[in-house]
Design an enzyme around this catalytic site. Structure first.
Site, PDB file in Angstrom:
ATOM      1  N   GLU A 100     -44.316  -2.841  12.542  1.00 61.08           N
ATOM      2  CA  GLU A 100     -44.767  -2.503  13.828  1.00 61.08           C
ATOM      3  C   GLU A 100     -45.961  -1.468  13.670  1.00 61.08           C
ATOM      4  O   GLU A 100     -45.468  -0.254  13.276  1.00 61.08           O
ATOM      5  CB  GLU A 100     -43.480  -1.801  14.830  1.00 61.08           C
ATOM      6  CG  GLU A 100     -42.776  -3.018  15.422  1.00 61.08           C
ATOM      7  CD  GLU A 100     -41.503  -3.139  15.090  1.00 61.08           C
ATOM      8  OE1 GLU A 100     -40.699  -2.157  15.008  1.00 61.08           O
ATOM      9  OE2 GLU A 100     -41.015  -4.464  14.173  1.00 61.08           O
TER      10      GLU A 100
ATOM     11  N   ASP B 172     -39.848   8.061  23.323  1.00 60.51           N
ATOM     12  CA  ASP B 172     -39.828   8.474  22.005  1.00 60.51           C
ATOM     13  C   ASP B 172     -39.491   9.881  21.887  1.00 60.51           C
ATOM     14  O   ASP B 172     -39.572  10.874  22.600  1.00 60.51           O
ATOM     15  CB  ASP B 172     -41.294   8.348  21.425  1.00 60.51           C
ATOM     16  CG  ASP B 172     -41.547   7.026  21.086  1.00 60.51           C
ATOM     17  OD1 ASP B 172     -40.712   6.615  20.284  1.00 60.51           O
ATOM     18  OD2 ASP B 172     -42.378   6.570  21.664  1.00 60.51           O
TER      19      ASP B 172
END
Lengths: 393, 256
Positions: free
Chosen positions: B46, B57
Site C-alpha cells: 500500500e 492515523d
C-alpha cells in the site's frame, strides 16, 4: 429551495458524513437517535429549564441607541454575551450533554480553539459529574492561558494537540482520533456546525434558541418577527446558524455572514473561507475549505482564535453557493476598531469574533428604517490581552 | 479477468502487505522501496498518499506524512514517480490516502492515472460506503480499480455483509478500535474477533491491519485470516535503518 438539512445529511451539495469506518457506529448511533431523543418531552423540559435557570435565558434583545444613531439605522444586539460562560457556546454543550447522558455515555471529549467551547463543555461536565477531556492546540494553550485555567478549575483534562499546526484544526483531529480509540463509552461534543452529519444539524438545532427568542422579542418592540437583516460572524458558524435558523426559509430576511479577512484577503494570512476556499472534505464534511491545489488543508489566520478555522459549516457553504446569504470579510484592524467602538458607545466589550460582525457598519450602508439584528455572540473578557496589546491600553 | 490483487489472494499461503508513505523518508524513495519490498518477498504494497490531516492515523504515520509533504510530495509527483513502475515491479499495488486530495485531482482523472500506471486498488478510509455506491463505483470499476473497505470490531454483522457485497478484492479488517500504530500486542479479544469474522464465510478474504508490528502479531492476525498489513512499524524501521533495513525487517516478520 430548502436551507435545512435533507435526509441524507446534505445542505444542497454540502455536508454528508465522510468518516472512516471506525467512526461509523458512533456517528450512526447519533444519527438514528438525535431527533428522537431531542424531541422527547423530558428532554425538552430539562433543556429549557437549564437554559433558563443555569444559562440565564432568554438573553436580552437590546436596541443599541448610540450605535444606531452613529450609523443612521436601527441596530439590535442579541446579547449571547450574557450567557453563562460568556458566549453562545453553552447552548450547544447543554443540549449535547443531555443527549450524551441519554445515550449512556460516561466520558466527554471536545476540541477547542480560543477555549470558549472547551470552557462551555467543561462547565456542563462539571454540572453533570461526567469526565471531560478537552483537546487544544499547543499554540492556543499558550495564547489562551486564562481559559486553560478555567477548564482545569472545572475539573477537565486539557490535552495539548502537538500535530500539524498545533491549533484548532489539529485539536479537532486529535479529538476525532480519541473517539476512534474510545468508541463505546465516549461522546464527542463538537463545538460548531461542522463535522459529519448529524453534527451540523444537531448543533444548529441547539443554537436555534437564539432566533426563536429574537422572533418574539422583536415582535414586542417592532411589532414584527422579522428583521430586515440578521448579522453574525462565521468561523465554523454555530452562532450564525442559531441566529439564522428560524429565518432561513423567509427570503424577506436578509442574511449577512461575516468572515475574518485576517490581515487582508490577498495577504496569505486570512480565514475568509467563502472567498479563498474550494469544495473539499474536512473533519467528515463536504464543504468549502481553504486548501492547496493538491488538496492539502491550509492553515488560516485571524486575530480572533474563534474564526481561525479553514472550513465553514456545510449550511453556510450552501447559503453562500445558493446566494441566500451575503458574505462579507472583515480585517483584523476593522474588527478591533469596531470592538473598541462598541465598548465606548454602548458600554459592551465584545469578543473579537463578534467585533467582526459589528465592523460591517463602517463598510456597508443601510437605510434609516432598516431593522438589523446583530448576534452579539460573546463577551470580550477572554480577549482583553489582545485588545490591550493592539491598542496599547 | 482477475486483477493482480485477486490473483494474489487466490494463491495458497498468507499475504504479507506493507504500507509506506510516499515521499518518506526522502522524496525519491518511492520506487526503490517498492523494488526492495518485492525482492524481499512481500506480497502486496500500500502506497500512502500523504495528507495534511490524516484522521485515522497515529503519530508515526502522521509524522511521515508531514515529512513527505515537506519533501514536496504531491499527487501529481507520485504519479510521475510511478509512471514506469510496472517495468520493474509486478506485485499488487494499492494506493491508500484520504479522499480530499483525490477529489481535488478529480476522481475520474485520478482513476485514469491509476489504471495507466497499473495500480490495482484504492483504500480511501474517509470515502464512505454509501457515497461510493452512489457516486463513484462506476468510475472506479471502469478503470479496473477495486475499492477496499474497512471493518472494525464495532462493525455490525449486517454492515459487514453489506461491505462484503461491495468489495471485489479483500476486506481490510482493522484489528481494534484504534488509530494506526497503537496496540501493544493482540489478546484473546482480537483472536475472537478474527475468528468471528472468519466464521461468517464472506465472499472476500480478510486482511488485518492496525497494530501488526512483529512476527507474533503477524502470526496471530493471519491465523484466521488471509493476511496482514504492517504500516507504522515499517515506517519506524525506515526512520531508523532506511531502505537497507528492509531485508532484515521482512525476515523478522516472516522467515524465508
Amino acid at each position: 429551495m430548502s436551507y435545512h438539512v435533507n435526509e441524507q445529511g446534505y445542505y444542497g451539495d454540502f455536508g454528508g458524513a465522510y468518516i472512516p469506518e471506525m467512526l461509523y457506529p458512533n456517528v450512526e448511533e447519533l444519527r438514528q437517535n438525535y431527533l428522537k431523543i431531542t424531541s422527547e418531552e423530558s428532554f425538552r423540559k430539562e433543556f429549557d429549564d437549564l437554559l433558563r435557570d443555569y444559562v440565564g435565558r432568554p438573553t436580552p434583545l437590546y436596541f443599541a441607541n448610540r450605535l444606531s444613531e452613529k450609523y443612521k439605522t436601527r441596530i439590535y444586539l442579541k446579547r449571547e454575551d450574557l450567557c453563562h460562560t460568556g458566549a453562545h457556546k453553552v447552548n450547544n454543550t447543554i443540549g449535547q450533554i443531555l443527549l450524551a447522558k441519554r445515550l449512556g455515555k460516561n466520558r466527554i471529549i471536545a476540541e477547542t480553539g480560543a477555549g470558549q467551547h472547551g470552557v462551555a463543555t467543561a462547565t456542563v461536565c462539571a454540572l453533570m459529574g461526567i469526565e471531560c477531556v478537552v483537546y487544544m492546540g499547543e499554540i492556543d494553550i499558550e495564547r489562551q492561558a486564562p481559559n486553560v485555567a478555567r477548564m482545569k478549575m472545572l475539573g477537565a483534562t486539557v490535552v495539548p494537540a502537538t500535530s500539524g499546526s498545533k491549533t484548532l484544526k489539529d485539536a479537532t483531529n486529535e479529538a476525532i482520533r480519541d473517539w476512534i480509540n474510545n468508541p463505546t463509552n465516549t461522546h464527542y461534543i463538537i463545538g460548531s456546525v461542522v463535522g459529519p452529519h448529524p453534527y451540523p444539524d444537531m448543533v444548529a438545532r441547539f443554537q436555534s434558541v437564539i432566533s426563536r427568542e429574537i422572533k418574539w422579542q422583536l415582535k414586542q418592540v417592532e411589532c414584527r418577527e422579522e428583521p430586515d437583516y440578521i448579522v453574525a460572524c462565521v468561523g465554523g458558524g454555530s452562532n450564525a446558524a442559531g441566529a439564522y435558523y428560524h429565518y432561513l426559509d423567509q427570503p424577506e430576511v436578509n442574511i449577512i455572514a461575516v468572515e475574518a479577512a485576517g490581515k487582508g484577503i490577498d495577504t496569505g494570512e486570512s480565514a475568509a473561507t467563502s472567498v479563498l476556499g474550494k469544495t473539499g472534505i474536512i473533519h467528515g464534511s463536504k464543504t468549502l475549505l481553504m486548501q492547496t491545489p493538491d488538496g492539502q488543508i491550509t492553515e488560516p489566520y485571524s486575530i480572533s482564535a474563534g474564526l481561525d478555522y479553514p472550513g465553514v459549516g456545510p449550511m453556510h457553504a450552501h447559503l453562500y453557493a445558493s446566494g441566500r446569504g451575503e458574505f462579507m470579510s472583515i480585517t483584523d484592524k476593522q474588527a478591533m476598531e469596531a470592538g473598541l467602538e462598541l465598548s465606548k458607545l454602548e458600554g459592551i466589550i465584545p469578543a473579537i469574533e463578534t467585533s467582526h460582525a459589528l465592523a460591517i457598519f463602517s463598510q456597508r450602508k443601510f437605510n434609516p428604517a432598516d431593522v438589523i439584528v446583530v448576534n452579539l455572540s460573546g463577551r470580550g473578557d477572554k480577549d482583553l490581552n489582545t485588545y490591550i496589546n493592539y491598542f496599547d491600553l | 479477468m482477475k486483477n493482480r490483487i485477486q490473483q494474489k489472494l487466490s494463491e495458497d499461503g498468507k499475504i504479507l502487505s506493507i504500507y509506506f508513505t510516499a515521499g518518506y523518508p526522502n522524496i525519491n524513495d518511492t520506487v526503490p522501496i517498492l523494488r526492495s519490498l518485492e525482492e524481499n518477498g512481500v506480497d502486496m504494497v500500500e502506497i500512502g498518499l500523504p495528507f495534511s490531516d490524516p484522521l485515522a492515523d497515529g503519530p508515526v504515520i502522521q509524522a511521515s506524512s508531514t515529512t513527505a509533504l515537506k519533501n514536496g510530495m504531491t499527487t501529481a509527483k507520485l504519479f510521475d514517480q510511478l509512471k514506469e513502475v510496472r517495468k520493474t515491479v509486478s506485485i499488487p499495488l494499492v494506493l491508500m490516502g484520504y479522499f480530499n486530495p483525490v477529489l481535488q485531482y478529480g476522481v475520474e482523472a485520478f482513476c485514469k492515472q491509476c489504471e495507466a500506471i497499473g495500480i490495482d486498488g484504492l483504500i480511501l478510509p474517509d470515502l464512505p460506503l454509501a457515497e461510493y455506491n452512489l457516486h463513484y463505483r462506476p468510475v472506479f470499476e471502469c478503470h479496473g480499480l477495486t475499492n477496499i473497505f474497512l471493518i472494525t470490531p464495532q462493525t455490525s454483522e449486517e454492515r459487514i455483509r453489506e461491505i462484503d457485497k461491495a468489495s471485489r478484492a479483500f476486506i481490510y479488517m482493522v484489528s481494534s478500535a484504534s488509530t494506526t500504530g497503537k496496540t501493544s500486542g493482540f489478546g484473546t479479544e482480537h483472536s475472537d474477533y478474527f475468528k468471528r469474522v472468519s466464521a461468517m464465510n464472506l465472499e472476500n478474504p480478510q486482511v488485518v491491519g492496525f497494530g501488526i508490528k512483529d512476527r507474533e502479531t503477524y502470526n496471530t492476525a493471519t491465523q484466521f485470516t488471509k493476511g496482514a498489513i504492517i504500516g507504522s512499524a515499517f515506517i519506524k524501521m525506515l526512520n531508523e535503518s532506511g531502505i537497507k533495513g528492509i531485508p532484515n525487517f521482512v525476515r523478522s516478520i516472516r522467515p524465508v
